[in-house]
Design an enzyme around this catalytic site. Structure first.
Site, PDB file in Angstrom:
ATOM      1  N   TYR A  31       0.847  -1.192   0.000  1.00  0.00           N
ATOM      2  CA  TYR A  31       0.000   0.000   0.000  1.00  0.00           C
ATOM      3  C   TYR A  31       0.881   1.240   0.000  1.00  0.00           C
ATOM      4  O   TYR A  31       1.920   1.273   0.646  1.00  0.00           O
ATOM      5  CB  TYR A  31      -0.941  -0.035   1.212  1.00  0.00           C
ATOM      6  CG  TYR A  31      -1.900  -1.194   1.118  1.00  0.00           C
ATOM      7  CD1 TYR A  31      -3.079  -1.079   0.396  1.00  0.00           C
ATOM      8  CD2 TYR A  31      -1.593  -2.430   1.684  1.00  0.00           C
ATOM      9  CE1 TYR A  31      -3.940  -2.152   0.262  1.00  0.00           C
ATOM     10  CE2 TYR A  31      -2.458  -3.511   1.552  1.00  0.00           C
ATOM     11  CZ  TYR A  31      -3.624  -3.364   0.836  1.00  0.00           C
ATOM     12  OH  TYR A  31      -4.473  -4.435   0.698  1.00  0.00           O
ATOM     13  N   TYR A  73     -16.363   0.076   2.124  1.00  0.00           N
ATOM     14  CA  TYR A  73     -15.385  -0.801   1.483  1.00  0.00           C
ATOM     15  C   TYR A  73     -14.321  -1.183   2.508  1.00  0.00           C
ATOM     16  O   TYR A  73     -13.679  -0.315   3.093  1.00  0.00           O
ATOM     17  CB  TYR A  73     -14.745  -0.093   0.280  1.00  0.00           C
ATOM     18  CG  TYR A  73     -13.691  -0.933  -0.400  1.00  0.00           C
ATOM     19  CD1 TYR A  73     -14.015  -2.186  -0.923  1.00  0.00           C
ATOM     20  CD2 TYR A  73     -12.381  -0.502  -0.519  1.00  0.00           C
ATOM     21  CE1 TYR A  73     -13.055  -2.972  -1.554  1.00  0.00           C
ATOM     22  CE2 TYR A  73     -11.408  -1.283  -1.146  1.00  0.00           C
ATOM     23  CZ  TYR A  73     -11.762  -2.515  -1.654  1.00  0.00           C
ATOM     24  OH  TYR A  73     -10.815  -3.292  -2.267  1.00  0.00           O
ATOM     25  N   HIS A 112     -12.597  -7.084  -1.581  1.00  0.00           N
ATOM     26  CA  HIS A 112     -12.011  -7.994  -2.564  1.00  0.00           C
ATOM     27  C   HIS A 112     -11.195  -9.045  -1.829  1.00  0.00           C
ATOM     28  O   HIS A 112     -10.494  -8.722  -0.866  1.00  0.00           O
ATOM     29  CB  HIS A 112     -11.087  -7.232  -3.528  1.00  0.00           C
ATOM     30  CG  HIS A 112     -11.822  -6.288  -4.422  1.00  0.00           C
ATOM     31  ND1 HIS A 112     -12.085  -4.983  -4.065  1.00  0.00           N
ATOM     32  CD2 HIS A 112     -12.359  -6.467  -5.651  1.00  0.00           C
ATOM     33  CE1 HIS A 112     -12.758  -4.405  -5.049  1.00  0.00           C
ATOM     34  NE2 HIS A 112     -12.936  -5.275  -6.013  1.00  0.00           N
ATOM     35  N   ALA A 120     -10.365 -16.881   4.034  1.00  0.00           N
ATOM     36  CA  ALA A 120     -10.981 -15.548   4.118  1.00  0.00           C
ATOM     37  C   ALA A 120     -12.415 -15.591   3.593  1.00  0.00           C
ATOM     38  O   ALA A 120     -13.325 -15.009   4.194  1.00  0.00           O
ATOM     39  CB  ALA A 120     -10.160 -14.528   3.335  1.00  0.00           C
TER      40      ALA A 120
END
Length: 165
Positions: A31, A73, A112, A120
């Site tokens: 990130y 999100y 996602h 997951a």
């Protein structure tokens, strides 16, 4: 043996480096600085998870608006491997679910997940998330590059609801 404590704490400039290190270990993607700058402004939407006062997990979210509907999100939700299956992920996700419930004006929550990350996918399904689409070549530089979009619908679209009487 004393019971372990799991607590959530704010992300601050003082512990931001811990969040960066955690994300580097937990996620196959990296990130950028803007991600972390935005996290410092995220308030309740970004939390570090502490297990007996040790940072072992984190959750980072943002609010997206699509066609006039607010959607939450989940950018990242992860826990160090040795601390999984101890309720830490559940505590982080419950925090997010409580946030959207208190707010009351979210259409859905989505995220996602790499298509091969079955643990997951199973985790999110336990909380009512469903795979709604698969995006090919979503990830850069990792295999498999495809991602499932998991979503939990919180309320129907406004324009489909019955008119109020």
């Amino acid at each position: 043996m004393t019971r372990a404590t799991i607590e959530l704490g704010d992300v601050t400039p003082h512990n931001l480096q811990q969040l960066k290190r955690l994300n580097q270990v937990v996620f196959p993607v990296s990130y950028n600085d803007k991600f972390y700058k935005d996290i410092l402004e995220a308030g309740e939407l970004a939390k570090l998870a502490y297990y007996n006062d040790i940072v072992v997990g984190a959750v980072c979210c943002r609010i997206d608006v699509l066609d006039g509907s607010r959607r939450l999100y989940i950018m990242t939700l992860g826990c160090l491997a040795p601390y999984r299956k101890r309720g830490i992920g559940a505590k982080m996700l419950e925090h997010v679910l409580n946030y959207v419930e208190k707010d009351g004006d979210f259409h859905s929550i989505f995220l996602h997940v790499q298509v091969n990350n079955q643990s997951a996918i199973d985790f999110y399904k336990k909380f009512g998330f469903e795979i709604v689409e698969t995006k090919e070549q979503y990830y850069k530089r990792i295999e498999p590059a495809d991602a499932h979009v998991l979503m939990k619908l919180l309320r129907p679209q406004k324009n489909f609801s019955e008119p109020e009487k």
